[in-house]
Design an enzyme around this catalytic site. Structure first.
Site, PDB file in Angstrom:
ATOM      1  N   GLU A  97       0.818  -1.223   0.000  1.00  0.00           N
ATOM      2  CA  GLU A  97       0.000   0.000   0.000  1.00  0.00           C
ATOM      3  C   GLU A  97       0.846   1.265   0.000  1.00  0.00           C
ATOM      4  O   GLU A  97       0.435   2.288  -0.565  1.00  0.00           O
ATOM      5  CB  GLU A  97      -0.943   0.008   1.213  1.00  0.00           C
ATOM      6  CG  GLU A  97      -2.059  -1.014   1.136  1.00  0.00           C
ATOM      7  CD  GLU A  97      -1.698  -2.369   1.701  1.00  0.00           C
ATOM      8  OE1 GLU A  97      -2.565  -3.258   1.760  1.00  0.00           O
ATOM      9  OE2 GLU A  97      -0.504  -2.544   2.107  1.00  0.00           O
ATOM     10  N   PHE A 159     -11.870  -7.405  13.713  1.00  0.00           N
ATOM     11  CA  PHE A 159     -10.742  -7.854  12.883  1.00  0.00           C
ATOM     12  C   PHE A 159     -10.433  -6.799  11.812  1.00  0.00           C
ATOM     13  O   PHE A 159     -11.310  -6.336  11.101  1.00  0.00           O
ATOM     14  CB  PHE A 159     -11.086  -9.192  12.228  1.00  0.00           C
ATOM     15  CG  PHE A 159     -10.011  -9.691  11.302  1.00  0.00           C
ATOM     16  CD1 PHE A 159      -8.779 -10.102  11.795  1.00  0.00           C
ATOM     17  CD2 PHE A 159     -10.230  -9.758   9.929  1.00  0.00           C
ATOM     18  CE1 PHE A 159      -7.792 -10.570  10.946  1.00  0.00           C
ATOM     19  CE2 PHE A 159      -9.251 -10.237   9.073  1.00  0.00           C
ATOM     20  CZ  PHE A 159      -8.027 -10.633   9.578  1.00  0.00           C
ATOM     21  N   GLN A 160      -9.174  -6.423  11.722  1.00  0.00           N
ATOM     22  CA  GLN A 160      -8.671  -5.436  10.778  1.00  0.00           C
ATOM     23  C   GLN A 160      -9.384  -4.079  10.904  1.00  0.00           C
ATOM     24  O   GLN A 160      -9.615  -3.388   9.920  1.00  0.00           O
ATOM     25  CB  GLN A 160      -8.735  -5.954   9.333  1.00  0.00           C
ATOM     26  CG  GLN A 160      -7.758  -7.094   9.084  1.00  0.00           C
ATOM     27  CD  GLN A 160      -7.551  -7.415   7.619  1.00  0.00           C
ATOM     28  OE1 GLN A 160      -8.420  -7.170   6.789  1.00  0.00           O
ATOM     29  NE2 GLN A 160      -6.401  -7.983   7.293  1.00  0.00           N
ATOM     30  N   LYS A 209     -17.706  -1.268   5.128  1.00  0.00           N
ATOM     31  CA  LYS A 209     -18.040  -2.337   4.182  1.00  0.00           C
ATOM     32  C   LYS A 209     -19.545  -2.426   3.939  1.00  0.00           C
ATOM     33  O   LYS A 209     -19.984  -2.618   2.792  1.00  0.00           O
ATOM     34  CB  LYS A 209     -17.500  -3.671   4.698  1.00  0.00           C
ATOM     35  CG  LYS A 209     -17.690  -4.832   3.730  1.00  0.00           C
ATOM     36  CD  LYS A 209     -16.993  -6.090   4.229  1.00  0.00           C
ATOM     37  CE  LYS A 209     -17.108  -7.219   3.202  1.00  0.00           C
ATOM     38  NZ  LYS A 209     -16.375  -8.439   3.645  1.00  0.00           N
ATOM     39  N   MET A 525      23.768   9.420   3.798  1.00  0.00           N
ATOM     40  CA  MET A 525      23.674  10.690   4.512  1.00  0.00           C
ATOM     41  C   MET A 525      23.881  10.495   6.010  1.00  0.00           C
ATOM     42  O   MET A 525      24.482  11.334   6.674  1.00  0.00           O
ATOM     43  CB  MET A 525      22.322  11.359   4.240  1.00  0.00           C
ATOM     44  CG  MET A 525      22.216  12.762   4.794  1.00  0.00           C
ATOM     45  SD  MET A 525      23.405  13.918   4.054  1.00  0.00           S
ATOM     46  CE  MET A 525      22.526  14.404   2.573  1.00  0.00           C
TER      47      MET A 525
END
Length: 628
Positions: A97, A159-160, A209, A525
């Site tokens: 993502e 969940f999630q 959803k 760096m």
């Protein structure tokens, strides 16, 4: 240089795609405006239809003129992927993502249109946090669409589940949690309008959803409901006249140009203003290309790794005209010692920026394009009345600085390949029409210094957030948005290992980006700071890409479906770049194995005054203040 395989030679025998001209100011600004308008010209207004919330989402994207979405499906967003299967909107399946978010950003920066990314709930959404923060810091218009658990489950630690609206509240221009399917067209239209207008920025749309699954009637166009959102585009005439008066009487003025000039599509006006007044110009890291590097009035980039003439030009100015810039700490150095004798004209579309870091004697709120156009008219009136600044002595001093302290580098004493040479030759051979995308670190600074940016929208980088891993997916997005333009990502071996999986996306989707990995075997760096400030104690900066060749970037490139090349000697640099340029139907990765001890100079150490700029290690510019 490693010998190409027979397949590589076959690729190299084909002609490279012709480089297209970058978009003009008008095209770039016009694309942003079109993408923000609910009823897009040239896009058929769809008839009302009975659909699901997901169908309404996809139809809204089509009506908004979206041509591509970068994303990856998951449970909560899955309902949206079914109507997307039959849509005219192209979906590019990324491998992470974060890649989707940076690709949307690269697309937006290259085209001026709103970039779109999509992810599922929970970890999918939180993986977008970094690119959303990146877009927020650099004022890039993207819309991030995320799935959320069903409304009855919100707040139950389902969940999630993650409160992505709350998580991203500080790093979005605005965000939405859609509560009803009927809201989807309006919310999408508002999101695009907010992202692209005023000071651009990221907007998040979180959709549960069950809202995506609910039946609804899709109608278009919707009526926007954004009370209080009225960006000020046109500046106040009195402030413009006062700015013009100061510009006509200053002895040591500087035009301090930031990325807002590019966002506004104001580069053509900037050049007219600069040439009308004769005032020297500095362009920040986010504004490279807004004013041609080769122009005689261009002093270069200011700040921590800016040119001596640009840093001292600002430091000794008696007038700073800041256009779409925000007085960032990397430009000002120690703030209370920055430009102590300068009056400040600060023009910005975001009133919150004016006076935030430096007091503005003449604050101007407005779109940079309108500000510059009106400044041109006001300065012309001043000159017609016989009032024009005499800048001859100022230019004598600045030209002397440019002559004495030009950008340069030393060849490595151990005979290894110089990274600055690689990047300089890349810019010279590829030319000013290509788009260059940098990661973050030493290679980013060298790319800003040693490639000449002559045209706007040809330099993309992560300026404000400094996101390692930005370059590969952003280059992918830029190439999707500008398929006829050559796109080079200049990346470090550390950055490259964070998001190089998106090269698999490029290979499968036919996105032939070119990647130059500046492989110095270290987090360059960080190592430079360890050298200068930590007694050469190199704690956890050796990546093993030199000592152990892990990973082997050539083999990794081939495993990801790309053509892999390697170059370790200066005499092979040109031929390697030419071989990459000859391939136009596959991504190319070049492993440039360079020395580990090269440093970025000039440098203003963090927290110190710009007066303490170092031209090279142990070398401070000799500067006679009495001359100024």
């Amino acid at each position: 240089m490693t010998r190409p395989t027979p397949e590589t030679l076959a690729h190299s025998a084909r002609r490279a795609r012709t480089v297209a001209e970058p978009a003009s100011d008008a095209e770039h600004a016009g694309a942003a405006r079109a993408a923000a308008t609910p009823a897009v010209p040239g896009v058929r207004t769809p008839a009302p239809a009975q659909v699901s919330g997901a169908g309404s989402l996809v139809r809204s994207l089509e009506a908004l003129g979206v041509d591509v979405v970068f994303g990856i499906p998951g449970g909560a967003i899955l309902p949206a992927y079914d109507p997307l299967y039959d849509s005219t909107v192209r979906h590019i399946l990324v491998r992470h993502e974060q890649g989707a978010g940076h690709a949307a950003t690269g697309y937006a920066q290259a085209t001026g249109r709103v970039g779109v990314c999509m992810a599922t709930s929970g970890p999918g959404a939180t993986n977008l946090v970094t690119p959303i923060a990146d877009a927020y810091m650099d004022s890039v218009p993207i819309v991030a669409i995320t799935g959320q658990v069903a409304r009855p489950s919100i707040g139950t630690d389902a969940f999630q589940e993650a409160d992505i609206q709350g998580i991203t509240l500080p790093i979005t221009k605005h965000n939405f949690l859609v509560q009803e399917a009927e809201e989807i067209p309006r919310v999408l239209a508002e999101a695009f309008h907010l992202a692209a207008t005023g000071r651009p920025g990221p907007v998040l749309v979180d959709i549960p959803k069950d809202v995506l699954q609910a039946p609804t009637t899709f109608t278009w166009p919707p009526t926007l409901d954004l009370p209080g959102y009225r960006p000020t585009l046109h500046p106040h005439g009195k402030q413009i006249r006062e700015a013009a008066r100061l510009m006509a009487t200053a002895r040591r003025p500087v035009l301090y140009v930031g990325g807002g000039v590019l966002k506004a599509g104001a580069t053509e006006g900037l050049r007219r203003l600069a040439e009308l007044t004769g005032i020297p110009v500095v362009t920040t890291l986010m504004a490279l290309g807004a004013f041609p590097d080769s122009h005689p009035q261009h002093l270069g980039m200011p700040g921590m790794h800016g040119t001596v003439s640009a840093v001292y030009g600002l430091q000794k100015a008696d007038l700073i005209v800041a256009l779409g810039a925000r007085f960032d700490d990397r430009v000002t150095g120690k703030l209370d010692s920055f430009a102590p004798d300068a009056a400040v004209v600060h023009a910005d579309i975001d009133p919150a920026e004016i006076g935030k870091n430096r007091h503005a004697d003449v604050p101007i709120v407005g779109d940079a394009r309108h500000v510059i156009d009106e400044l041109i008219a006001a300065v012309t009136n001043e000159q017609a009345a016989g009032r024009r600044a005499d800048l001859a002595d100022w230019w004598t001093q600045l030209d002397d600085l440019r002559k004495r302290y030009p950008l340069g580098y030393e060849e490595p004493a151990d005979g290894t390949l110089s990274p600055q040479y690689v990047i300089k030759r890349l810019g010279e051979l590829v030319g000013p029409d290509a788009i260059y995308v940098a990661g973050v670190g030493q290679h980013q600074m060298w790319a800003s210094q040693f490639i000449s940016y002559e045209k706007p929208y040809t330099w993309l980088n992560s300026g404000g957030l400094g996101t390692m891993g930005y370059a590969v997916p952003a280059a992918m997005g830029a190439k999707v948005g500008k398929p006829d333009t050559v796109v080079w990502a200049i990346d470090g071996d550390g950055c490259f290992q964070m998001t190089n999986q998106e090269l698999a996306t490029c290979a499968l989707e036919g996105i032939p980006v070119k990647i130059a990995v500046i492989n110095n075997g270290n987090l360059g760096m960080v190592r430079q700071w360890q050298t200068l400030f930590y007694g050469e104690r190199y704690s956890n900066t050796d990546l093993g890409t030199h000592k152990h060749r892990i990973p082997d970037f050539l083999k990794l490139a081939e495993a990801l479906g790309c053509v892999g090349l390697r170059c370790e000697n200066a005499e092979d640099v040109d031929a390697t770049i030419a071989a990459a340029m000859a391939i136009d139907d596959a991504p190319v990765v070049i492993d440039f194995v360079v020395g580990k001890d090269a440093m970025v100079w000039p440098m203003v150490a963090a927290g110190t005054s710009n007066d303490e700029i170092m031209f090279a290690r142990g070398v401070r510019p000799a500067f006679d203040e009495d001359d100024i």
